[in-house]
Design a protein around this motif. Structure first.
Motif, PDB file in Angstrom:
ATOM      1  N   LEU A   1       0.854  -1.197   0.000  1.00 50.04           N
ATOM      2  CA  LEU A   1       0.000   0.000   0.000  1.00 50.04           C
ATOM      3  C   LEU A   1       0.883   1.238   0.000  1.00 50.04           C
ATOM      4  CD1 LEU A   1      -1.245  -2.199   2.404  1.00 50.04           C
ATOM      5  CD2 LEU A   1      -3.242  -0.852   1.773  1.00 50.04           C
ATOM      6  N   PHE A   2       0.552   2.166  -0.868  1.00 47.36           N
ATOM      7  CA  PHE A   2       1.325   3.404  -1.015  1.00 47.36           C
ATOM      8  C   PHE A   2       0.380   4.569  -0.721  1.00 47.36           C
ATOM      9  CE2 PHE A   2       2.972   0.076  -3.678  1.00 47.36           C
ATOM     10  CZ  PHE A   2       4.353   0.143  -3.529  1.00 47.36           C
ATOM     11  N   PHE A   3       0.506   5.138   0.470  1.00 44.24           N
ATOM     12  CA  PHE A   3      -0.403   6.218   0.883  1.00 44.24           C
ATOM     13  C   PHE A   3       0.323   7.553   0.941  1.00 44.24           C
ATOM     14  CE2 PHE A   3      -2.595   2.734   3.460  1.00 44.24           C
ATOM     15  CZ  PHE A   3      -3.716   2.679   2.652  1.00 44.24           C
ATOM     16  N   LEU A   4      -0.291   8.578   0.363  1.00 37.72           N
ATOM     17  CA  LEU A   4       0.174   9.940   0.620  1.00 37.72           C
ATOM     18  C   LEU A   4      -0.537  10.389   1.878  1.00 37.72           C
ATOM     19  CD1 LEU A   4       0.305  11.782  -2.814  1.00 37.72           C
ATOM     20  CD2 LEU A   4       2.194  11.438  -1.237  1.00 37.72           C
ATOM     21  N   ILE A   5       0.224  10.650   2.928  1.00 42.28           N
ATOM     22  CA  ILE A   5      -0.359  10.954   4.239  1.00 42.28           C
ATOM     23  C   ILE A   5       0.028  12.367   4.668  1.00 42.28           C
ATOM     24  CG2 ILE A   5      -0.339   8.541   5.001  1.00 42.28           C
ATOM     25  CD1 ILE A   5       2.242   9.296   6.656  1.00 42.28           C
ATOM     26  N   PRO A   6      -0.822  13.027   5.488  1.00 41.49           N
ATOM     27  CA  PRO A   6      -0.403  14.323   6.046  1.00 41.49           C
ATOM     28  C   PRO A   6       0.756  14.100   7.011  1.00 41.49           C
ATOM     29  CG  PRO A   6      -2.479  13.593   7.030  1.00 41.49           C
ATOM     30  CD  PRO A   6      -2.154  12.611   5.949  1.00 41.49           C
ATOM     31  N   ASN A   7       1.689  15.031   7.064  1.00 40.13           N
ATOM     32  CA  ASN A   7       2.859  14.847   7.951  1.00 40.13           C
ATOM     33  C   ASN A   7       2.461  14.696   9.418  1.00 40.13           C
ATOM     34  OD1 ASN A   7       4.599  14.843   5.831  1.00 40.13           O
ATOM     35  ND2 ASN A   7       5.441  16.884   6.177  1.00 40.13           N
ATOM     36  N   GLY A   8       1.296  15.231   9.772  1.00 34.28           N
ATOM     37  CA  GLY A   8       0.872  15.145  11.186  1.00 34.28           C
ATOM     38  C   GLY A   8      -0.016  13.944  11.475  1.00 34.28           C
ATOM     39  N   LEU A   9       0.035  12.913  10.627  1.00 30.83           N
ATOM     40  CA  LEU A   9      -0.871  11.759  10.772  1.00 30.83           C
ATOM     41  C   LEU A   9      -0.816  11.141  12.166  1.00 30.83           C
ATOM     42  CD1 LEU A   9      -2.817   9.752   9.179  1.00 30.83           C
ATOM     43  CD2 LEU A   9      -0.808   8.285   8.949  1.00 30.83           C
ATOM     44  N   PHE A  10       0.387  11.055  12.728  1.00 23.97           N
ATOM     45  CA  PHE A  10       0.512  10.365  14.011  1.00 23.97           C
ATOM     46  C   PHE A  10       0.503  11.326  15.206  1.00 23.97           C
ATOM     47  CE2 PHE A  10       2.283   7.257  10.979  1.00 23.97           C
ATOM     48  CZ  PHE A  10       1.434   6.187  11.281  1.00 23.97           C
ATOM     49  N   GLU A  11      -0.076  12.515  14.987  1.00 22.13           N
ATOM     50  CA  GLU A  11      -0.112  13.494  16.086  1.00 22.13           C
ATOM     51  C   GLU A  11      -1.525  13.731  16.620  1.00 22.13           C
ATOM     52  OE1 GLU A  11       1.795  16.911  14.372  1.00 22.13           O
ATOM     53  OE2 GLU A  11       3.659  15.789  14.014  1.00 22.13           O
ATOM     54  N   SER A  12      -2.533  13.114  16.025  1.00 18.34           N
ATOM     55  CA  SER A  12      -3.917  13.372  16.450  1.00 18.34           C
ATOM     56  C   SER A  12      -4.263  12.511  17.661  1.00 18.34           C
ATOM     57  CB  SER A  12      -4.880  13.047  15.314  1.00 18.34           C
ATOM     58  OG  SER A  12      -4.955  11.640  15.144  1.00 18.34           O
ATOM     59  N   LYS A  13      -5.434  12.787  18.255  1.00 17.52           N
ATOM     60  CA  LYS A  13      -5.842  11.985  19.423  1.00 17.52           C
ATOM     61  C   LYS A  13      -6.170  10.533  19.040  1.00 17.52           C
ATOM     62  CE  LYS A  13     -10.719  13.642  19.500  1.00 17.52           C
ATOM     63  NZ  LYS A  13     -11.174  12.843  18.409  1.00 17.52           N
ATOM     64  N   GLU A  14      -6.473  10.305  17.765  1.00 12.27           N
ATOM     65  CA  GLU A  14      -6.784   8.939  17.302  1.00 12.27           C
ATOM     66  C   GLU A  14      -5.524   8.178  16.869  1.00 12.27           C
ATOM     67  OE1 GLU A  14      -9.892   7.403  17.156  1.00 12.27           O
ATOM     68  OE2 GLU A  14     -10.636   9.147  18.264  1.00 12.27           O
ATOM     69  N   ALA A  15      -4.370   8.862  16.905  1.00 13.91           N
ATOM     70  CA  ALA A  15      -3.126   8.265  16.392  1.00 13.91           C
ATOM     71  C   ALA A  15      -2.727   6.963  17.095  1.00 13.91           C
ATOM     72  CB  ALA A  15      -1.995   9.285  16.457  1.00 13.91           C
ATOM     73  N   PRO A  16      -2.846   6.866  18.447  1.00 11.79           N
ATOM     74  CA  PRO A  16      -2.432   5.607  19.102  1.00 11.79           C
ATOM     75  C   PRO A  16      -3.204   4.394  18.565  1.00 11.79           C
ATOM     76  CG  PRO A  16      -2.681   7.359  20.721  1.00 11.79           C
ATOM     77  CD  PRO A  16      -3.209   7.899  19.428  1.00 11.79           C
ATOM     78  N   LYS A  17      -4.508   4.588  18.333  1.00 14.56           N
ATOM     79  CA  LYS A  17      -5.341   3.498  17.807  1.00 14.56           C
ATOM     80  C   LYS A  17      -4.891   3.101  16.398  1.00 14.56           C
ATOM     81  CE  LYS A  17      -9.950   3.718  18.511  1.00 14.56           C
ATOM     82  NZ  LYS A  17     -11.376   3.996  18.193  1.00 14.56           N
ATOM     83  N   LEU A  18      -4.576   4.109  15.574  1.00  9.66           N
ATOM     84  CA  LEU A  18      -4.103   3.855  14.207  1.00  9.66           C
ATOM     85  C   LEU A  18      -2.780   3.096  14.245  1.00  9.66           C
ATOM     86  CD1 LEU A  18      -4.224   4.289  11.093  1.00  9.66           C
ATOM     87  CD2 LEU A  18      -3.006   6.445  11.458  1.00  9.66           C
ATOM     88  N   HIS A  19      -1.882   3.537  15.124  1.00 11.41           N
ATOM     89  CA  HIS A  19      -0.559   2.925  15.240  1.00 11.41           C
ATOM     90  C   HIS A  19      -0.690   1.451  15.613  1.00 11.41           C
ATOM     91  CE1 HIS A  19       3.586   2.359  16.781  1.00 11.41           C
ATOM     92  NE2 HIS A  19       3.852   3.173  15.771  1.00 11.41           N
ATOM     93  N   GLU A  20      -1.574   1.184  16.567  1.00  9.54           N
ATOM     94  CA  GLU A  20      -1.806  -0.195  17.034  1.00  9.54           C
ATOM     95  C   GLU A  20      -2.384  -1.055  15.892  1.00  9.54           C
ATOM     96  OE1 GLU A  20      -4.739  -2.179  20.290  1.00  9.54           O
ATOM     97  OE2 GLU A  20      -4.035  -0.140  20.756  1.00  9.54           O
ATOM     98  N   TYR A  21      -3.304  -0.477  15.142  1.00  9.35           N
ATOM     99  CA  TYR A  21      -3.941  -1.205  14.028  1.00  9.35           C
ATOM    100  C   TYR A  21      -2.890  -1.566  12.966  1.00  9.35           C
ATOM    101  CZ  TYR A  21      -6.949  -2.365  10.092  1.00  9.35           C
ATOM    102  OH  TYR A  21      -7.531  -3.021   9.035  1.00  9.35           O
TER     103      TYR A  21
END
Length: 330
Positions: free
Chosen positions: A237-257
């Motif tokens: 998978l090749f995603f263009l992501i915002p640089n702040g993707l892992f800075e939101s309040k939902e980021a820990p859940k995304l990281h775990e997933y």
């Protein structure tokens, strides 16, 4: 002054679209889709245009033969017309992915998928199809690609369909919300310039692990989850992501997933000079869906790309990446 093939074809797209826009009282983009389809079908498909307009259009269409242009020349000419049409009417998530980024993603898809001769690929937020077309054209010579594009905006989808038809690409399009059930078999590769924002359909969001516990879920998180579900084990998978993707309040859940389902192969920060402001800056995140026996890379490919005009720094960076590929992917 010599006119390039791209300029010549753009002029036909542009002038014939303006004729149709005036005659049909529609937007430039609607007229562009109509004229593109006329060119592809080699006939004027609109019943409600008068004979004089038909004559003007035929005269323009006769100035070019589509078969004499390469798919990439067609894409670029069509893209110029799309850029003209989207200047005033498009919301941020509908902006076209710049060519420089498209070619860079094409480079990485080539590096990660270079052993394949046949490939299925999906873009779950295909927009006008320019990013998908760029990547297909980048692999035209060595990989046989069957692609799928999903788009909820009917005009953007029509433009994507016309563009793919003109370039004779094998793309199947789906007019739907990409977060509702997709009738697409899992693919070898997903590419997506993630539309960033909240997803308004709370009911649909409930079926996702990455649904928010508080308020609307992030559409970009849900699209990542949907894409991972629709990728074969071992696929990329090749995603263009915002640089702040892992800075939101939902980021820990995304990281775990992500940790549970994929190996992160690389995160490449794009030059800030490609974006209007720092808030809009993006990176390319490359993931591989886990499967039994598949190991994570020894180290994740982390890079911050220099300005594309800085050839020396860019060549040095590419040499470092080649070394990473040799050590991790061969």
């Amino acid at each position: 002054m010599t006119i390039t093939p791209i300029e010549k074809l753009f002029t036909i797209f542009d002038e014939s679209a303006e004729v149709l826009q005036e005659e049909l009282g529609c937007t430039y983009l609607e007229a562009l889709a109509a004229t593109g389809e006329n060119l592809f079908q080699a006939e004027i498909l609109q019943d409600n245009v008068n004979d004089l307009t038909k004559k003007r259009l035929r005269k323009k269409y006769e100035e070019v033969t589509l078969a004499s242009f390469s798919p990439e020349e067609i894409r670029k000419a069509y893209q110029l017309a799309l850029l003209k049409g989207t200047k005033h009417h498009v919301q941020p998530n509908h902006q076209m992915t710049p060519d420089s980024i498209g070619h860079m993603i094409s480079y990485f898809t080539g590096k990660f998928l270079n052993k394949r001769t046949d490939l299925t690929m999906m873009d779950p937020a295909v927009g006008t199809g320019n990013l998908l077309s760029t990547i297909i054209n980048g692999h035209n010579d060595n990989i046989n690609i069957q692609a799928y594009g999903v788009e909820v905006d009917d005009l953007l989808l029509k433009l994507a369909y016309v563009g793919a038809s003109l370039q004779e690409q094998r793309v199947e399009f789906f007019y739907q919300d990409a977060l509702e059930p997709l009738f697409i078999d899992p693919v070898d590769a997903v590419i997506c310039d993630l539309p960033v924002g909240y997803y308004p359909n709370d009911e649909q969001a409930k079926s996702y692990e990455l649904n928010s516990t508080d308020g609307h879920a992030y559409a970009h998180h849900l699209i990542m989850e949907q894409s991972i579900k629709h990728t074969v084990h071992g696929g990329y998978l090749f995603f263009l992501i915002p640089n702040g993707l892992f800075e939101s309040k939902e980021a820990p859940k995304l990281h775990e997933y992500l940790q549970k389902n994929v190996h992160i192969q690389g995160i490449i920060q794009l030059p800030l000079s490609l974006f209007k402001d720092e808030q809009a800056a993006k990176s390319l995140m490359i993931l591989q869906k886990k499967m039994p026996g598949l190991k994570a890379p020894k180290e994740v490919l982390l890079a911050s790309l220099p300005k594309l005009s800085n050839k020396d720094a860019l060549n040095k960076m590419l040499a470092g990446m080649e070394k990473w590929f040799k050590e991790n992917k061969e």
